[in-house]
Design an enzyme around this catalytic site. Structure first.
Site, mmCIF file in Angstrom:
data_model
loop_
_atom_site.group_PDB
_atom_site.id
_atom_site.type_symbol
_atom_site.label_atom_id
_atom_site.label_comp_id
_atom_site.label_asym_id
_atom_site.label_seq_id
_atom_site.Cartn_x
_atom_site.Cartn_y
_atom_site.Cartn_z
ATOM 1 N N ARG A 111 -27.626 -55.112 5.569
ATOM 2 C CA ARG A 111 -28.384 -56.237 6.218
ATOM 3 C C ARG A 111 -29.294 -56.135 4.508
ATOM 4 N NH1 ARG A 111 -31.300 -54.441 9.513
ATOM 5 N NH2 ARG A 111 -32.375 -55.832 10.109
ATOM 6 N N LYS A 121 -23.335 -43.425 8.591
ATOM 7 C CA LYS A 121 -23.046 -45.186 8.633
ATOM 8 C C LYS A 121 -21.504 -45.274 9.060
ATOM 9 C CE LYS A 121 -24.450 -49.807 7.350
ATOM 10 N NZ LYS A 121 -25.414 -49.832 6.343
ATOM 11 N N ARG A 171 -36.861 -41.518 12.125
ATOM 12 C CA ARG A 171 -38.033 -40.138 11.140
ATOM 13 C C ARG A 171 -38.096 -38.277 11.283
ATOM 14 N NH1 ARG A 171 -44.248 -41.086 14.273
ATOM 15 N NH2 ARG A 171 -42.864 -39.684 14.946
#
Length: 332
Positions: A124, A189, A325
């Site tokens: 993406r 990931k 974050r």
């Protein structure tokens, strides 16, 4: 890649020693020419070829190359009915780009494109997708719908939930989904989905579902990836999954999901996605182009939009990329 390189890779894929003489005889080449081709193949595809003087050549790690017949024989009856073609490329720029090209020329719904290696694989936001030869899954599936593209706003969540469930059935635990379409294992990931839609404003439309799944990639092969990543073999505790059987399993799941989405929309997939929501209740930052919005991830709406609790109140977002974050600072 020329045919001689592919023949060599197929010969050496079992990981066993093969004599230079037998390979040279098969290809009608000198042994020196065989070594030259092997060296070029090793350099261009990143395959570790070991030469044992007086004995022959072997790959450092065996490969299970993709084979259409093996995949098709493992498909469910439903998938066989819905899939119209299955192409496997040794090397291609991008499986998604190939199906977009084919879609523009009228390729039927259910067309599948697979590759052993991508030279321009994409994630993406235009990011490169690292695609070494023969160790991961690079898969794209074309699906056509009679309705407008606007109806596909939640399809990435449906496919994400379907992917997580399919891999869970294979034994992977602790899988999580990052909105809208990343699959994580222990916050690293494991897979990414790239869904691209085109069509007339009122319909019909077509969807290309692209999947990049890290299966057995080594640390060296993934050294250029700029975020924490993992492989399915690690998530399975070192257990190896056959690539052909895995592709068939994924196609079975995707076909069923895309067919159901066409009939029922996102509703049947929402709770399944929410069960894997990686960052629910956590501070996150949402990137929208150059804009950065921070807040608490408050789940997803019925249409698949992201809810974010911000100082200005709860807001819904249809696009963007979540990144967690760090609590100790505002840097990422």
């Amino acid at each position: 890649m020329d045919e001689r390189q592919l023949v060599l890779i197929r010969r050496l894929a079992d990981g066993r020693l093969h004599s230079g003489e037998s390979i040279a005889c098969e290809l009608g080449l000198t042994r020196a020419a065989v070594w030259k081709i092997l060296r070029k193949t090793s350099e261009t595809l990143g395959l570790a070829v070991i030469a044992e003087p007086g004995r022959g050549y072997r790959l450092a790690m065996p490969l299970e190359l993709l084979e259409a017949e093996r995949i098709q024989s493992a498909l469910s009856e439903t998938a066989c009915t819905h899939l119209s073609r299955l192409d496997i490329h040794p090397v291609i720029d991008s499986t998604n780009e190939e199906l977009k090209r084919l879609a523009s020329t009228g390729a039927p719904s259910g067309s599948v494109c697979l590759a052993e290696c991508q030279t321009a694989g994409r994630g993406r936001r235009g990011r490169a997708w690292v695609s070494p030869f023969g160790v991961n899954v690079y898969l794209s599936l074309l699906w056509r719908y009679p309705f407008a593209p606007s109806h596909l706003g939640g399809v990435s969540l449906a496919i994400g939930a379907t992917l997580a469930e399919a891999l869970t059935r294979l034994g992977a635990q602790e899988l999580a989904l990052k909105w809208p379409n990343d699959l994580l294992w222990r916050r690293r990931k494991l897979a990414g989905l790239l869904l691209e839609v085109a069509g007339e404003s009122q319909g019909p439309c077509h969807l290309v579902v692209g999947l990049g799944l890290n299966l057995g990639m080594t640390a060296g092969q993934g050294s250029t990836i700029d975020q924490p990543w993992t492989s399915l073999e690690e998530a399975l505790g070192g257990f190896t999954v056959g690539r052909n059987a895995l592709v068939a399993c994924l196609l079975d799941a995707f076909v069923e999901a895309l067919d159901r989405y066409g009939r029922e929309g996102l509703a049947p997939f929402l709770e399944r996605w929410r069960a894997h929501d990686a960052y629910l209740g956590e501070p996150v930052r949402l990137l929208l182009g150059e804009q950065v919005i921070e807040g608490i991830h408050a789940g997803v709406a019925e249409d698949g939009a992201l809810f974010l609790d911000t100082p200005e109140g709860r807001r819904a977002f249809q696009a963007g990329e979540i990144s967690l974050r760090r609590l100790e600072s505002s840097s990422q």
